[in-house]
Design a protein around this motif. Structure first.
Motif, mmCIF file in Angstrom:
data_model
loop_
_atom_site.group_PDB
_atom_site.id
_atom_site.type_symbol
_atom_site.label_atom_id
_atom_site.label_comp_id
_atom_site.label_asym_id
_atom_site.label_seq_id
_atom_site.Cartn_x
_atom_site.Cartn_y
_atom_site.Cartn_z
ATOM 1 N N ALA A 95 -13.646 2.666 42.047
ATOM 2 C CA ALA A 95 -14.351 4.158 41.641
ATOM 3 C C ALA A 95 -15.040 4.048 40.455
ATOM 4 O O ALA A 95 -16.459 4.349 40.354
ATOM 5 N N LEU A 96 -14.736 3.083 39.490
ATOM 6 C CA LEU A 96 -15.494 3.019 37.948
ATOM 7 C C LEU A 96 -16.732 1.917 38.459
ATOM 8 O O LEU A 96 -17.622 2.373 37.651
ATOM 9 N N SER A 97 -16.790 1.540 39.497
ATOM 10 C CA SER A 97 -18.073 0.831 39.829
ATOM 11 C C SER A 97 -19.112 1.435 40.337
ATOM 12 O O SER A 97 -20.388 1.101 40.401
ATOM 13 N N THR A 98 -18.923 2.886 40.670
ATOM 14 C CA THR A 98 -19.959 3.677 40.867
ATOM 15 C C THR A 98 -20.782 4.214 39.617
ATOM 16 O O THR A 98 -21.584 4.851 39.647
ATOM 17 N N TYR A 99 -20.228 4.053 38.545
ATOM 18 C CA TYR A 99 -20.991 4.312 37.132
ATOM 19 C C TYR A 99 -22.366 3.598 37.179
ATOM 20 O O TYR A 99 -22.310 2.191 37.403
ATOM 21 N N ARG A 100 -23.439 4.240 36.570
ATOM 22 C CA ARG A 100 -24.714 3.667 36.726
ATOM 23 C C ARG A 100 -25.309 4.237 35.327
ATOM 24 O O ARG A 100 -26.535 3.647 35.337
ATOM 25 N N LYS A 196 -6.480 -5.237 45.655
ATOM 26 C CA LYS A 196 -7.846 -4.996 46.653
ATOM 27 C C LYS A 196 -7.801 -3.579 46.798
ATOM 28 O O LYS A 196 -6.940 -3.007 47.164
ATOM 29 N N ALA A 197 -8.970 -2.991 46.424
ATOM 30 C CA ALA A 197 -8.992 -1.441 46.835
ATOM 31 C C ALA A 197 -9.282 -1.313 48.403
ATOM 32 O O ALA A 197 -10.171 -2.200 49.120
ATOM 33 N N ALA A 198 -8.634 -0.384 49.048
ATOM 34 C CA ALA A 198 -8.521 -0.078 50.511
ATOM 35 C C ALA A 198 -9.817 0.447 50.963
ATOM 36 O O ALA A 198 -9.995 0.438 52.081
ATOM 37 N N THR A 199 -10.881 1.025 49.781
ATOM 38 C CA THR A 199 -11.834 1.623 50.458
ATOM 39 C C THR A 199 -13.059 1.047 49.757
ATOM 40 O O THR A 199 -12.872 0.428 48.860
ATOM 41 N N ALA A 200 -14.209 1.494 50.098
ATOM 42 C CA ALA A 200 -15.449 1.194 49.465
ATOM 43 C C ALA A 200 -15.486 2.124 48.507
ATOM 44 O O ALA A 200 -14.775 2.948 48.005
ATOM 45 N N PRO A 201 -16.505 1.839 47.324
ATOM 46 C CA PRO A 201 -16.757 2.522 46.194
ATOM 47 C C PRO A 201 -16.824 4.025 46.204
ATOM 48 O O PRO A 201 -15.975 4.829 45.408
ATOM 49 N N GLU A 202 -17.390 4.586 47.251
ATOM 50 C CA GLU A 202 -17.599 6.120 47.358
ATOM 51 C C GLU A 202 -16.218 6.620 47.722
ATOM 52 O O GLU A 202 -15.782 7.813 47.519
ATOM 53 N N ALA A 203 -15.685 5.982 48.746
ATOM 54 C CA ALA A 203 -14.266 6.392 49.012
ATOM 55 C C ALA A 203 -13.372 6.213 48.141
ATOM 56 O O ALA A 203 -12.385 7.190 48.049
#
Length: 374
Positions: A95-100, A196-203
């Protein structure tokens, strides 16, 4: 659905475990339910758990961080230090990887670095950090060895701004301090492989939004944005990620959002009687900042709780509302607890606050208690 402030207060008391303490051994579950523990003052993070968990062992946080590694310390929401359950790190990092925000020209100008140089810096941090904790000086030297003095300069010259993007990318977390120096380590090595995150960043961000409303709802978009660090219309757009699970409500006429599955609980919620001493930077107080009028006897008391430079005071909660501030300190064998109520408190409330102070003294290993009322 139309709600009153009393519904909101009662709901949050329960979701924050401020209605009845969680059983011994549930500290990690409480940390998860709160969406992590804000931790720029580490002792406050432990007191957040003390306020919510029965018979929490003193030193629990240090043991969980540095021995068991069941908690992990990193920069998270709003770029603020948090403790997160290690088994959930994959979710939070995704989730934090969505920071821009750190790629904006204004941020790059402030840091005197280009976007390309920042990318090199983040990659170099991931390469330099291994199973051995590095001090800031050691990390800067290792980054310089594989990049250049210019790229490594922000690591030396700023407290954390240059390293926060690397933490959002999952390349850095905190290790045990070495004397007065903080250390950094690669989460992969610290945790023996990043979950491992079970989902992609947006999910993953969608799941984080659900957790926010589960703990801190009902809340308007502005509260969500303040908590996560959304800018402008980002918060409203982010709500679309969880739109199928949210419902719109009104709290004393103000538009807010809640999880649809919580509607019945919200409709029947009411403040739970009781007194708690909660520490500085507590999640309950922090998220209430936008709608603090609901939690305070008068607006003038706001500045005693939400102070300059982002400092949030320790608060006396009475039936879920902020009834005063408090502080504590050791002197020899005594724990000194000072309470400053906002208004005159009845004798039964003062007795209950005294019992909380006695519990705190026992937790901190102080054989004597000095309780002072202002």
């Amino acid at each position: 659905m139309k709600l009153r402030a009393s519904h909101l207060i009662g709901f949050r008391q329960v979701r924050h475990r401020l209605h009845a303490r969680a059983p011994a051994g549930a500290a990690l579950e409480v940390a998860s339910a709160l969406c992590g523990l804000q931790a720029q003052v580490l002792s406050c993070a432990e007191l957040m758990l003390w306020a919510r968990v029965e018979t929490l062992p003193h030193g629990f946080v240090a043991k969980a961080l540095w021995e068991e590694r069941s908690l992990l310390k990193t920069w998270a929401m709003r770029g603020t230090l948090h403790l997160l359950p290690s088994k959930e790190y994959g979710l939070w990092q995704a989730a934090l990887s969505t920071y821009r925000h750190y790629l904006r020209p204004s941020w790059l100008r402030y840091m005197k670095i280009t976007a390309a140089e920042l990318e090199r810096l983040m990659e170099a941090v991931g390469v330099a950090l291994d199973a051995r904790p590095h001090t800031r000086a050691e990390l800067a030297a290792a980054v310089e060895a594989v990049t250049s003095k210019r790229v490594a300069r922000p690591v030396r010259d700023s407290w954390g701004m240059a390293l926060k993007p690397a933490s959002f990318r999952g390349k850095l977390c905190f290790g045990p301090s070495r004397g007065q120096n903080v250390t950094f380590i690669n989460p992969r090595d610290w945790l023996g492989g990043v979950p491992k995150a079970a989902t992609a960043p947006e999910a993953a961000l969608s799941e984080v939004l659900r957790r926010f409303f589960s703990a801190h709802g009902p809340a308007p978009v502005v509260d969500l944005s303040r908590w996560w660090g959304f800018q402008g219309a980002e918060g409203k757009r982010a709500l679309q990620l969880a739109r199928d699970e949210l419902c719109e409500v009104e709290v004393d006429g103000e538009a807010a959002y809640a999880l649809a599955k919580d509607r019945d609980e919200l409709r029947n919620a009411a403040p739970v009687p009781g007194v708690r001493l909660i520490p500085g930077f507590d999640q309950y107080t922090l998220v209430a900042s936008g709608g603090a009028a609901r939690f305070l006897p008068h607006a003038r008391h706001r500045r005693q709780v939400f102070r300059n430079q982002g400092w949030i005071s320790a608060v006396v909660l009475v039936d879920g509302k902020m009834a005063g501030v408090w502080k504590h300190g050791r002197k020899g064998k005594s724990l000194r607890v000072g309470v400053e109520p906002f208004t005159t408190l009845p004798a039964r409330t003062r007795r209950a606050a005294g019992e909380e102070a006695e519990r705190l003294a026992a937790f901190l290993g102080a054989p004597e208690l000095e309780l002072r009322w202002s």
